[in-house]
Design a protein around this motif. Structure first.
Motif, mmCIF file in Angstrom:
data_model
loop_
_atom_site.group_PDB
_atom_site.id
_atom_site.type_symbol
_atom_site.label_atom_id
_atom_site.label_comp_id
_atom_site.label_asym_id
_atom_site.label_seq_id
_atom_site.Cartn_x
_atom_site.Cartn_y
_atom_site.Cartn_z
ATOM 1 N N ASP A 267 0.827 -1.212 0.000
ATOM 2 C CA ASP A 267 0.000 0.000 0.000
ATOM 3 C C ASP A 267 0.860 1.261 0.000
ATOM 4 O O ASP A 267 0.510 2.247 -0.647
ATOM 5 C CB ASP A 267 -0.944 0.007 1.214
ATOM 6 N N ASP A 271 1.045 4.057 -2.970
ATOM 7 C CA ASP A 271 0.878 5.470 -2.604
ATOM 8 C C ASP A 271 2.070 6.309 -3.070
ATOM 9 O O ASP A 271 1.900 7.406 -3.618
ATOM 10 C CB ASP A 271 0.703 5.569 -1.087
ATOM 11 N N THR B 122 -5.157 8.129 5.500
ATOM 12 C CA THR B 122 -4.953 9.219 4.535
ATOM 13 C C THR B 122 -4.792 10.519 5.333
ATOM 14 O O THR B 122 -5.139 10.575 6.519
ATOM 15 C CB THR B 122 -6.170 9.356 3.610
ATOM 16 N N THR B 284 -0.317 8.537 2.509
ATOM 17 C CA THR B 284 -1.176 7.641 3.263
ATOM 18 C C THR B 284 -0.266 6.770 4.115
ATOM 19 O O THR B 284 0.567 6.043 3.588
ATOM 20 C CB THR B 284 -2.023 6.774 2.308
#
Lengths: 317, 317
Positions: A267, A271, B122, B284
């Motif tokens: 993740d 990002d 986020t 994030t």
């Protein structure tokens, strides 16, 4: 030795034929030992890696550890605390065993205990040293292609997306027995063959990466009933082989190699690329390296790292 | 129950009499499991802690693991790699067993584990939920100010830079004995008081961060003779307290909380900010959270995470 039609070696090795020459590593925390030696009447060296298994919850009952078969021997008792050793029925007390035969120098290096250092790899250092080194020293990827082409381990495949551009194969990692939720560990191997590592990734790979994340999570939920929020999904840098693959482990499982100096959450990777297309071509990526690794010599020779002297003083002396 | 003259309970507990009520914790890395239950015909609850033993080197020979008694069962073979399970003679495969009986609520809490999840935070979620939550729930930072003001732990300070803007105090972490190189663990606490965490960092903090890195490394080399290339220097997200601090651990030491989902290497942090001034305001950031934590409730109530149901099915069932 016998080989079947896929080039897979079928002859059965036996531990009673193993002659130890050296213990390369004994991790008393994880209870793993790596032994170097050879098999009687066979040429070449072999590695035998023994690892005590984690406890399976279904064995903690009156048929398993809490049965008549569990002999308890007392070390001491003091007030409410008692220390014992228990000898359970051997059928529930198996030891995970990996044999690598014949083993190469590189396998021996990989499993030996070493002094470890961190190197900060700038894009320039990657181009100049790491890239040319790995082109020379790359492990044979035949076992990866065997999996992708359906020649090996097909009964182990958990999920298979056959798209050549965005597809991947998901299967239990070699370190996992494929059953115990507590140690869940799967590997997604992408079908594209030209992606060596994190360093090569850019926005063109985002659809692939998101597919691995989303379809991998779903396959694991369906088959093992572990939700995505309890999965650690990550890439290693440096990876142990230079064909892009992504690790899936159960969050509670302290799997090897999940440390901040080695692992990059998928993740976070997605990002970073979304924030900056060429993030992984511009970033300085730290990686750990052992003094025995040949890449260490390259960085040492060029003055980026120093070997620990054998006679270094310890704190207490 | 019988007691001898030392107040030691002599009645022999037997595992076959143990009735499991709950598994409190299963550490699959260290292969330790904690079970709560009771013994047949005895009042009160008991804890049974089982731990697989590390390998003893004297058992790695033809009388131990490499004997006729070691039965090898094949999982699979692929090329030079083979995976097996070995069932050694039970006499060399004992399990360390601790029994606490009768156990109190405090023993049970101490040995219990929680369900853990990853949340992807986020910048919007940070502003909306995390920030307001931590303003309310912040632990008292008086102990930090006591260290910075020289009122506490002054004999433990390893290095002190008194500059209000770029200074910091370096001292052994509470978890370290201050002596054993293998488990080296120090903490740098910055003097600036308004930096809560990674989220607040930008290019204005680069001089401070580089000073912590460079002066911290030098102080540790001088005092403990550990070179900077063998140090893991990192920040936690979420941190355990919201006053900026940086961890220094020995690279070979598998310290708690060094996993990729929790730790950010200081060198990577500096590099990210150098590439993008507002990286930590835009990124994030994943973090782990236990179901017991109050911040979990905030994210759960707002639909970002789901609690594990008690009756969740296991893989094999």
């Amino acid at each position: 030795d016998d080989q079947n039609e896929n080039g897979v070696n079928e002859s059965q090795l036996q531990l009673r034929d193993f002659i130890l020459s050296k213990i390369l590593n004994n991790n008393t925390n994880r209870k793993i030992v790596c032994a170097l030696g050879n098999f009687k009447d066979k040429s070449g060296v072999a590695l035998v890696i023994l690892e005590k298994n984690a406890f399976k919850e279904e064995e903690l009952n009156e048929k398993g550890y809490f049965s008549e078969d569990s002999e308890l021997r007392t070390f001491f008792q003091n007030d409410i605390y008692g220390n014992y050793v228990c000898f359970p029925n051997s059928s529930i007390n198996g030891v995970k065993t990996t044999i690598i035969y014949p083993a190469t120098e590189k396998h021996i290096a990989k499993y030996s205990q070493q002094e470890v250092h961190i190197i900060l790899e700038t894009p320039q250092l990657y181009q100049k040293y790491t890239l040319s080194h790995l082109a020379k020293e790359q492990f044979n990827l035949q076992w990866v292609y065997n999996i992708l082409e359906g020649k090996s381990e097909q009964d182990r495949v958990v999920y298979d997306n056959k798209c050549e551009k965005e597809g991947f194969v998901l299967l239990p990692d070699l370190k996992w027995d494929g059953l115990t939720k507590e140690t869940l560990y799967l590997l997604a191997i992408v079908r594209q063959r030209e992606i060596k590592s994190l360093r090569d990734l850019n926005e063109g790979h985002l659809p692939l990466l998101k597919r691995v994340r989303d379809e991998g999570k779903k396959a694991i939920l369906d088959k093992y009933n572990v939700p995505g929020s309890q999965l650690r999904i990550y890439l290693h840098y440096q990876p142990s082989f230079y064909h892009l693959h992504i690790h899936f482990t159960y969050l509670k499982h302290e799997a090897p190699g999940i440390y901040a100096e080695k692992s990059h959450l998928l993740d976070a990777v997605i990002d970073n690329i979304e924030m900056m297309n060429d993030y992984y071509q511009k970033a300085t990526l730290p990686f750990t390296i052992r003094e025995m690794d040949t890449l260490f010599n390259v960085y040492e020779t060029n003055g980026y790292i120093k070997r620990i002297k054998e006679n270094i003083e310890l704190i207490d002396k």
